[in-house]
Design a protein around this motif. Structure first.
Motif, PDB file in Angstrom:
ATOM      1  N   ASP A  82      72.828 -25.900   0.235  1.00 33.54           N
ATOM      2  CA  ASP A  82      73.366 -26.416  -1.025  1.00 33.54           C
ATOM      3  C   ASP A  82      73.258 -25.308  -2.058  1.00 33.54           C
ATOM      4  OD1 ASP A  82      74.274 -28.813  -2.649  1.00 33.54           O
ATOM      5  OD2 ASP A  82      72.638 -27.995  -3.850  1.00 33.54           O
ATOM      6  N   LYS A 191      66.055 -21.168  11.587  1.00 29.42           N
ATOM      7  CA  LYS A 191      67.479 -21.467  11.754  1.00 29.42           C
ATOM      8  C   LYS A 191      67.741 -22.951  12.046  1.00 29.42           C
ATOM      9  CE  LYS A 191      70.358 -18.056  12.971  1.00 29.42           C
ATOM     10  NZ  LYS A 191      71.032 -17.082  13.833  1.00 29.42           N
ATOM     11  N   ALA A 192      67.216 -23.786  11.177  1.00 31.29           N
ATOM     12  CA  ALA A 192      67.418 -25.233  11.323  1.00 31.29           C
ATOM     13  C   ALA A 192      68.901 -25.540  11.482  1.00 31.29           C
ATOM     14  CB  ALA A 192      66.885 -25.945  10.080  1.00 31.29           C
ATOM     15  N   ALA A 220      63.933 -18.837   7.847  1.00 31.79           N
ATOM     16  CA  ALA A 220      63.056 -19.937   8.248  1.00 31.79           C
ATOM     17  C   ALA A 220      62.473 -20.602   7.014  1.00 31.79           C
ATOM     18  CB  ALA A 220      61.936 -19.413   9.135  1.00 31.79           C
ATOM     19  N   LEU A 221      62.110 -21.844   7.177  1.00 35.02           N
ATOM     20  CA  LEU A 221      61.424 -22.591   6.126  1.00 35.02           C
ATOM     21  C   LEU A 221      60.036 -22.910   6.621  1.00 35.02           C
ATOM     22  CD1 LEU A 221      64.046 -25.237   4.985  1.00 35.02           C
ATOM     23  CD2 LEU A 221      63.275 -23.234   3.722  1.00 35.02           C
TER      24      LEU A 221
HETATM   25  N1  SAH Z   1      70.888 -22.680  -0.672  1.00 31.86           N
HETATM   26  C1  SAH Z   1      70.161 -22.569   0.569  1.00 31.86           C
HETATM   27  C2  SAH Z   1      68.975 -21.660   0.446  1.00 31.86           C
HETATM   28  C3  SAH Z   1      69.329 -20.217   0.204  1.00 31.86           C
HETATM   29  S1  SAH Z   1      67.931 -19.177   0.075  1.00 31.86           S
HETATM   30  C4  SAH Z   1      69.793 -23.971   1.069  1.00 31.86           C
HETATM   31  O1  SAH Z   1      70.042 -24.961   0.372  1.00 31.86           O
HETATM   32  O2  SAH Z   1      69.285 -24.068   2.170  1.00 31.86           O
HETATM   33  C5  SAH Z   1      67.784 -18.544   1.697  1.00 31.86           C
HETATM   34  C6  SAH Z   1      66.546 -19.099   2.377  1.00 31.86           C
HETATM   35  O3  SAH Z   1      66.796 -20.436   2.764  1.00 31.86           O
HETATM   36  C7  SAH Z   1      66.130 -18.390   3.655  1.00 31.86           C
HETATM   37  O4  SAH Z   1      65.329 -17.272   3.393  1.00 31.86           O
HETATM   38  C8  SAH Z   1      65.353 -19.457   4.363  1.00 31.86           C
HETATM   39  O5  SAH Z   1      64.052 -19.589   3.807  1.00 31.86           O
HETATM   40  C9  SAH Z   1      66.117 -20.698   3.981  1.00 31.86           C
HETATM   41  N2  SAH Z   1      67.147 -21.064   4.977  1.00 31.86           N
HETATM   42  C10 SAH Z   1      68.490 -21.048   4.851  1.00 31.86           C
HETATM   43  N3  SAH Z   1      69.098 -21.552   5.947  1.00 31.86           N
HETATM   44  C11 SAH Z   1      68.095 -21.911   6.779  1.00 31.86           C
HETATM   45  C12 SAH Z   1      68.055 -22.548   8.057  1.00 31.86           C
HETATM   46  N4  SAH Z   1      69.176 -22.922   8.696  1.00 31.86           N
HETATM   47  N5  SAH Z   1      66.843 -22.790   8.625  1.00 31.86           N
HETATM   48  C13 SAH Z   1      65.707 -22.461   7.990  1.00 31.86           C
HETATM   49  N6  SAH Z   1      65.679 -21.874   6.770  1.00 31.86           N
HETATM   50  C14 SAH Z   1      66.847 -21.602   6.175  1.00 31.86           C
END
Ligand code: SAH
Length: 255
Positions: A82, A191-192, A220-221
């Motif tokens: 988002d 990579k969720a 990653a989160l």
């Molecule tokens: N706007 C995005 C976030 C952008 S910042 C959102 O709403 O998800 C980029 C960060 O988001 C990455 O460093 C990672 O921490 C996280 N991120 C983005 N895609 C991801 C995914 N598919 N799985 C896990 N972490 C993700």
């Protein structure tokens, strides 16, 4: 007209129907190539002009939008997840305001929602946590003083860390300086919703080591909190004894 579109967290079919339609109609697409699944570009029509913003500056992005606008073309600016979270779209919108170019925003499935789905977890369990702190470890981007990780960690509630996988040694110390214990459950979701998604369940005390062992450094989160554990109370909403606007409880209502 410029449409800021949330691409969703990875899987190409997680974009909204509205976002997909706009991609199909776009004359110009500027996508964040470092994180957006390139499979989403399959929605683009023949002859669509496509730019990867990974190597572009803000000014270069705006210049592409201005050039498109001058020719009456429609641009989609495709942001990962988002756009409202760490999306850096505010600064683009402000420059478009100055240039007198119209735009709108289409939300997307954020990666924090994608991660919860990967974990098959609910962030807000009754009597475990009713709040989610979305934050990051301070890196090259500074974090306001009142939001340092150890302060945010004082709440002990559900926490989701963006942009912090490369800083987990320090993040772990900060979390432990707050309300979390070394054995508080945690999970790293890499990579969720992508095909190569990985879920690494661990504890706050083993976050850095877990990421190192799995070779996970980015995309990653980190999720933290008792919501990853096994004990919680049932919700009032579906409790047979609870009365609310749509259902009368079987027994006197709980106080
Ligand atoms: N706007 C995005 C976030 C952008 S910042 C959102 O709403 O998800 C980029 C960060 O988001 C990455 O460093 C990672 O921490 C996280 N991120 C983005 N895609 C991801 C995914 N598919 N799985 C896990 N972490 C993700």
């Amino acid at each position: 007209m410029v449409h800021f579109v949330g691409a969703g967290s990875g899987a190409a079919d997680l974009i909204t129907v509205r976002g997909a339609r706009l991609l199909e109609q776009a004359d110009v697409i500027i996508y964040a190539g470092s994180l957006v699944n390139p499979a989403l570009l399959d929605y683009a029509k023949e002859g669509c002009e496509i730019h990867d913003s990974a190597g572009m500056t803000l000014e270069e992005v705006i210049a592409v939008m201005e050039a498109a606008e001058a020719e009456g073309k429609t641009t989609v600016r495709l942001h990962t997840g988002d756009p409202s979270l760490y999306g850096a779209h505010r600064e683009q919108m402000d420059l478009l305001d100055r240039a007198g170019i119209g735009y709108d925003v289409v939300p997307g499935v954020s990666s924090f929602s994608g991660a919860a789905a990967a974990l098959k977890a609910e962030y807000t369990l009754p009597n475990v946590s009713q709040s989610v702190i979305i934050t990051r470890m301070e890196g090259r981007t500074p974090v306001p003083d009142g939001e340092k990780l150890r302060l945010m960690a004082q709440h002990g509630c559900t926490m989701v860390l963006f942009l912090s996988t490369g800083l987990l040694d320090r993040a772990q110390e900060e979390l432990l300086a707050g309300a979390y214990e070394p054995d508080t459950p945690a999970a790293i979701v890499y990579k969720a919703t992508w095909p190569d998604e990985k879920v690494l369940r661990c504890t706050v005390g083993t976050l850095a080591e877990t990421a190192r062992r799995a070779g996970v450094k980015s995309t990653a989160l980190v999720t933290i909190g008792g919501f990853l554990g096994s004990s919680y109370e049932r919700s009032c909403l579906y409790d047979p004894s609870f009365t609310h606007g749509f259902r009368k409880g079987e027994q006197p209502q709980r106080g």
